[in-house]
Structure formats: C-alpha cells, structure tokens
Design a protein around this motif. Structure first.
Motif, PDB file in Angstrom:
ATOM      1  N   UNK A   1       0.830  -1.205   0.000  1.00  0.00           N
ATOM      2  CA  UNK A   1       0.000   0.000   0.000  1.00  0.00           C
ATOM      3  C   UNK A   1       0.869   1.262   0.000  1.00  0.00           C
ATOM      4  N   UNK A   2       1.919   1.253   0.824  1.00  0.00           N
ATOM      5  CA  UNK A   2       2.809   2.412   0.903  1.00  0.00           C
ATOM      6  C   UNK A   2       3.627   2.632  -0.347  1.00  0.00           C
ATOM      7  N   UNK A   3       3.902   1.529  -1.086  1.00  0.00           N
ATOM      8  CA  UNK A   3       4.743   1.635  -2.285  1.00  0.00           C
ATOM      9  C   UNK A   3       3.953   1.997  -3.537  1.00  0.00           C
ATOM     10  N   UNK A   4       2.654   1.710  -3.546  1.00  0.00           N
ATOM     11  CA  UNK A   4       1.833   1.986  -4.732  1.00  0.00           C
ATOM     12  C   UNK A   4       1.578   3.485  -4.897  1.00  0.00           C
ATOM     13  N   UNK A   5       1.403   3.903  -6.135  1.00  0.00           N
ATOM     14  CA  UNK A   5       1.115   5.316  -6.423  1.00  0.00           C
ATOM     15  C   UNK A   5      -0.312   5.514  -6.935  1.00  0.00           C
ATOM     16  N   UNK A   6      -0.865   4.491  -7.601  1.00  0.00           N
ATOM     17  CA  UNK A   6      -2.234   4.614  -8.120  1.00  0.00           C
ATOM     18  C   UNK A   6      -3.242   4.372  -7.004  1.00  0.00           C
ATOM     19  N   UNK A   7      -4.266   5.205  -6.966  1.00  0.00           N
ATOM     20  CA  UNK A   7      -5.251   5.157  -5.892  1.00  0.00           C
ATOM     21  C   UNK A   7      -5.966   3.809  -5.823  1.00  0.00           C
ATOM     22  N   UNK A   8      -6.339   3.246  -6.981  1.00  0.00           N
ATOM     23  CA  UNK A   8      -7.077   1.977  -6.989  1.00  0.00           C
ATOM     24  C   UNK A   8      -6.226   0.834  -6.423  1.00  0.00           C
ATOM     25  N   UNK A   9      -4.934   0.822  -6.785  1.00  0.00           N
ATOM     26  CA  UNK A   9      -4.046  -0.226  -6.273  1.00  0.00           C
ATOM     27  C   UNK A   9      -3.766  -0.033  -4.786  1.00  0.00           C
ATOM     28  N   UNK A  10      -3.665   1.225  -4.361  1.00  0.00           N
ATOM     29  CA  UNK A  10      -3.474   1.500  -2.930  1.00  0.00           C
ATOM     30  C   UNK A  10      -4.694   1.006  -2.136  1.00  0.00           C
ATOM     31  N   UNK A  11      -5.872   1.256  -2.683  1.00  0.00           N
ATOM     32  CA  UNK A  11      -7.098   0.807  -2.017  1.00  0.00           C
ATOM     33  C   UNK A  11      -7.127  -0.717  -1.932  1.00  0.00           C
ATOM     34  N   UNK A  12      -6.786  -1.392  -3.036  1.00  0.00           N
ATOM     35  CA  UNK A  12      -6.799  -2.853  -3.070  1.00  0.00           C
ATOM     36  C   UNK A  12      -5.838  -3.432  -2.032  1.00  0.00           C
ATOM     37  N   UNK A  13      -4.635  -2.854  -1.943  1.00  0.00           N
ATOM     38  CA  UNK A  13      -3.640  -3.347  -0.992  1.00  0.00           C
ATOM     39  C   UNK A  13      -4.091  -3.113   0.451  1.00  0.00           C
ATOM     40  N   UNK A  14      -4.667  -1.951   0.720  1.00  0.00           N
ATOM     41  CA  UNK A  14      -5.130  -1.646   2.072  1.00  0.00           C
ATOM     42  C   UNK A  14      -6.309  -2.533   2.455  1.00  0.00           C
ATOM     43  N   UNK A  15      -7.169  -2.807   1.488  1.00  0.00           N
ATOM     44  CA  UNK A  15      -8.312  -3.692   1.712  1.00  0.00           C
ATOM     45  C   UNK A  15      -7.846  -5.090   2.118  1.00  0.00           C
ATOM     46  N   UNK A  16      -6.822  -5.603   1.410  1.00  0.00           N
ATOM     47  CA  UNK A  16      -6.265  -6.918   1.739  1.00  0.00           C
ATOM     48  C   UNK A  16      -5.572  -6.894   3.095  1.00  0.00           C
ATOM     49  N   UNK A  17      -4.840  -5.833   3.360  1.00  0.00           N
ATOM     50  CA  UNK A  17      -4.136  -5.723   4.645  1.00  0.00           C
ATOM     51  C   UNK A  17      -5.127  -5.758   5.812  1.00  0.00           C
ATOM     52  N   UNK A  18      -6.234  -5.033   5.666  1.00  0.00           N
ATOM     53  CA  UNK A  18      -7.238  -4.973   6.724  1.00  0.00           C
ATOM     54  C   UNK A  18      -7.925  -6.337   6.906  1.00  0.00           C
ATOM     55  N   UNK A  19      -8.249  -7.004   5.790  1.00  0.00           N
ATOM     56  CA  UNK A  19      -8.917  -8.316   5.860  1.00  0.00           C
ATOM     57  C   UNK A  19      -8.039  -9.343   6.550  1.00  0.00           C
ATOM     58  N   UNK A  20      -6.756  -9.392   6.154  1.00  0.00           N
ATOM     59  CA  UNK A  20      -5.848 -10.382   6.751  1.00  0.00           C
ATOM     60  C   UNK A  20      -5.542 -10.051   8.206  1.00  0.00           C
ATOM     61  N   UNK A  21      -5.467  -8.779   8.545  1.00  0.00           N
ATOM     62  CA  UNK A  21      -5.240  -8.394   9.947  1.00  0.00           C
ATOM     63  C   UNK A  21      -6.402  -8.850  10.813  1.00  0.00           C
ATOM     64  N   UNK A  22      -7.617  -8.709  10.289  1.00  0.00           N
ATOM     65  CA  UNK A  22      -8.798  -9.156  11.042  1.00  0.00           C
ATOM     66  C   UNK A  22      -8.763 -10.664  11.253  1.00  0.00           C
TER      67      UNK A  22
END
Length: 354
Positions: A94-115
């Motif tokens: 998420x921190x390395x991505x520059x495109x908003x859609x890819x940042x959202x996708x990475x953050x979405x996965x990070x949140x799901x796996x953290x849960x």
C-alpha cells in the motif's frame, strides 16, 4: 491436533479420571500431569518458532517469504501468523503503490488479513502485541484513505473502509452527517481567519457571555500542537482528540484575557485599579462557550512562541501530561495569544471534554 497427541490427551483424561487411588495410580497421574505441561510448553515454543521463521524468510527475501506465508495459509487456514505477515506485506505494498485503486486494493487486503489474524489468535500471546501495532497503522491509513474517497464522492469504497475500521478497532468512524457537521466547523474557522483578531489593547471584563469570537493569531501553531499531542496519543493506543470550534473559542478567550490583563492562572481575573480581582472559576468560564459535553481539563502555559516548546513544557509536567493523555477525553480546543507588553508575551490554553 496430530493423531498421536490426540491419543495421548485421551489417555491422560482417562487416567486422571480413575476413581481408584493407589500408589501406582498416583505416580502415573503425576507423570502425566508433568508430560501435559511440557507438551503445552512445547506447543507455545513451536508457535513462536514458526513466527520467527516467517520473519526471517521475509527479511531475507520478501517474495519467498510471501510465498511461504501463502502456502502456510492454504495448509492451515486458521494460522494467525500467516495472516499477520500477509497483512504486513500488503500494508507495505500500500505504501509503495502510487495509483489510488491499487493502494485501495492493498489496504483492503491488509485490513482483511489483519482481522483474520486476530480472529484466529487464541493462545498465541506472543503475537498480540505485534497485531496491536499493525492494526493501529492500518487504522490510521484507513481514516486517511476514507477521507480521500469521500472527497471524490466514492461512498461505496469509503463505506467498505469504515467497516474494516470497525471490525479492527471496535470503534466507528464518523457518519456522513457527522462529517458534514465537522465541515461546517472548519468553514467557521476559515471565516475567522479572515477576520481581524483582538488587538493587545482590547480587554474583557467580567465573565464571558460565550458569544465572543476571537480569531486565531497562530492557527497553524494551534493545529501543530494538536498534531504533536495526537501522534503521542496514538502511540499510547489512545484515540486522537477531535478539534472543537467552541472549545477553541474558550481557549483563545482565556489566553487573550491572561495576555491583556497580565496574569497567569486557571481562574478568570480582572485588573481593576492595578489590582487583580478574581471573577470566576475555570470550568464555569469554559461552559459559557461549550456546554454540549462534560468539560474535564485545562492546561495553560506561558513564555513560549512555538507550539513544540509548549508541548515539551506540558509533557514534562505530571498534571499537564495526564490531561493531554486522558483516555476519557474526546474533544479539544487550543488557543494562543500574544501581547508584547505582558510579562510572558505568549500565552497558551488547552481544554478538553469527554
């Protein structure tokens, strides 16, 4: 649980439940109790070893570490370590991505796996402190990205992020109606920035009416002080304080009153014939401006021009420190005033409510 281990526990339960008591039974019971304790201790050690093994693989080669974590997840779908490290990797992505859609996708996965990592954590005490830090980092990014999507009026994605936030933290982000209310307060602040602030010759007498609008002389300094306090609150696992327009008016009023009447005290004073006369108490004054919630603290400081220096003053004082990091506080107002003719020149006020 492996078959041999299961049979061993079944045998242990049977022997420990034997009704007859004799010397051989007592010896066997003691032996089995010791073996159960050692086996459980060995299981915890094995879990810790697995955590460190994944950590080492990621340090050496992130791609191989990612592959190992995914393989572990596919074999053991309830393994919290795998989800923890996958979440960490997606947060890095998420921190390395520059495109908003890819940042959202990475953050979405990070949140799901953290849960999932927290969901499947039972006896894995060693991982809980790591999870807490990771969840705090994800929650901060969710708040920021949600604001971005709200600006673009992408309400579907902002709502999904809000749900992730609730599942991870057990708390709720402001609704759209609440955000509109905050926006109106910000507009009031911006309007005040365009107004001429009270001059150093102006003075207030008696208790305030509550409708005094004193514009900020250093709005950036006030917000910087709030940023310093909130950064430390987040590190301590506390909720960041929310800016209140009316509490800020109360803080600026008292800062200005101290600067123009040349005193330094939590109570309100008037200088009459050169002498200070007490007019009212701290919380009675604040409630003239703000009576929506319970007002629970006030800090004052004098002599420092910069917000970071004022922060240091309060940080090293036990009582002021407790007020800044009170877990029950939710809303805050900050004000600063300047009078070159006063003893300390700069006066700062911080007040909070629940």
């Amino acid at each position: 649980m492996p078959g041999d281990t299961y049979r061993f526990f079944a045998l242990a339960v049977y022997v420990l439940g034997l009704g007859g008591i004799n010397y051989q039974n007592r010896i066997m019971k003691k032996s089995i109790v010791c073996m159960v304790v050692l086996l459980m201790a060995g299981t915890v050690t094995a879990d810790e070893r697995l955590f460190k093994k994944i950590e080492r693989k990621l340090d050496r080669d992130s791609l191989k570490g990612l592959a190992f974590a995914k393989k572990l997840k596919s074999k053991r779908s309830t393994e919290p370590d795998a989800y923890y490290f996958l979440s960490s990797l997606y947060l890095n992505k998420f921190g390395a991505e520059t495109r908003l859609t890819k940042r959202y996708s990475a953050l979405n996965r990070a949140a799901s796996d953290a849960y999932r990592s927290t969901k499947y954590t039972t006896k894995h005490e060693y991982i809980k402190s790591h999870q807490k830090v990771l969840i705090n980092q994800i929650a901060i990014q969710i708040e920021s990205m949600r604001d971005t999507f709200l600006r673009y009026k992408d309400y579907d994605r902002s709502e999904r992020l809000a749900k992730h936030y609730s599942r991870l933290t057990g708390k709720h982000l402001p609704t759209l109606d609440q955000l509109d209310s905050v926006k109106q307060e910000k507009q009031k602040e911006e309007k005040l920035l365009l107004q001429v602030t009270l001059t150093v010759d102006g003075k207030y007498y008696g208790m305030p009416a509550g409708d005094e609008d004193i514009g900020p002389i250093d709005f950036k300094g006030e917000k910087e002080l709030l940023r310093l306090i909130n950064n430390e609150r987040v590190k301590k696992g506390l909720e960041p304080l929310l800016w209140s327009f009316d509490l800020s008016r109360a803080a600026r009023y008292h800062a200005t009153d101290m600067a123009t009447q040349r005193y330094f005290d939590h109570n309100t004073y008037d200088r009459i014939d050169g002498k200070l006369v007490k007019i009212g108490g701290t919380f009675a004054r604040i409630r003239k401006f703000y009576n929506l919630r319970f007002v629970n603290s006030e800090n004052i400081a004098a002599g420092s021009k910069l917000s970071k220096d004022t922060y240091r003053q309060w940080y090293t004082s036990k009582g002021h420190y407790a007020n800044m990091f009170n877990k029950k506080s939710k809303y805050v107002g900050i004000g600063v005033a300047y009078n070159p003719k006063s003893p300390y020149k700069y006066y700062w006020v911080f007040c909070t409510s629940r």
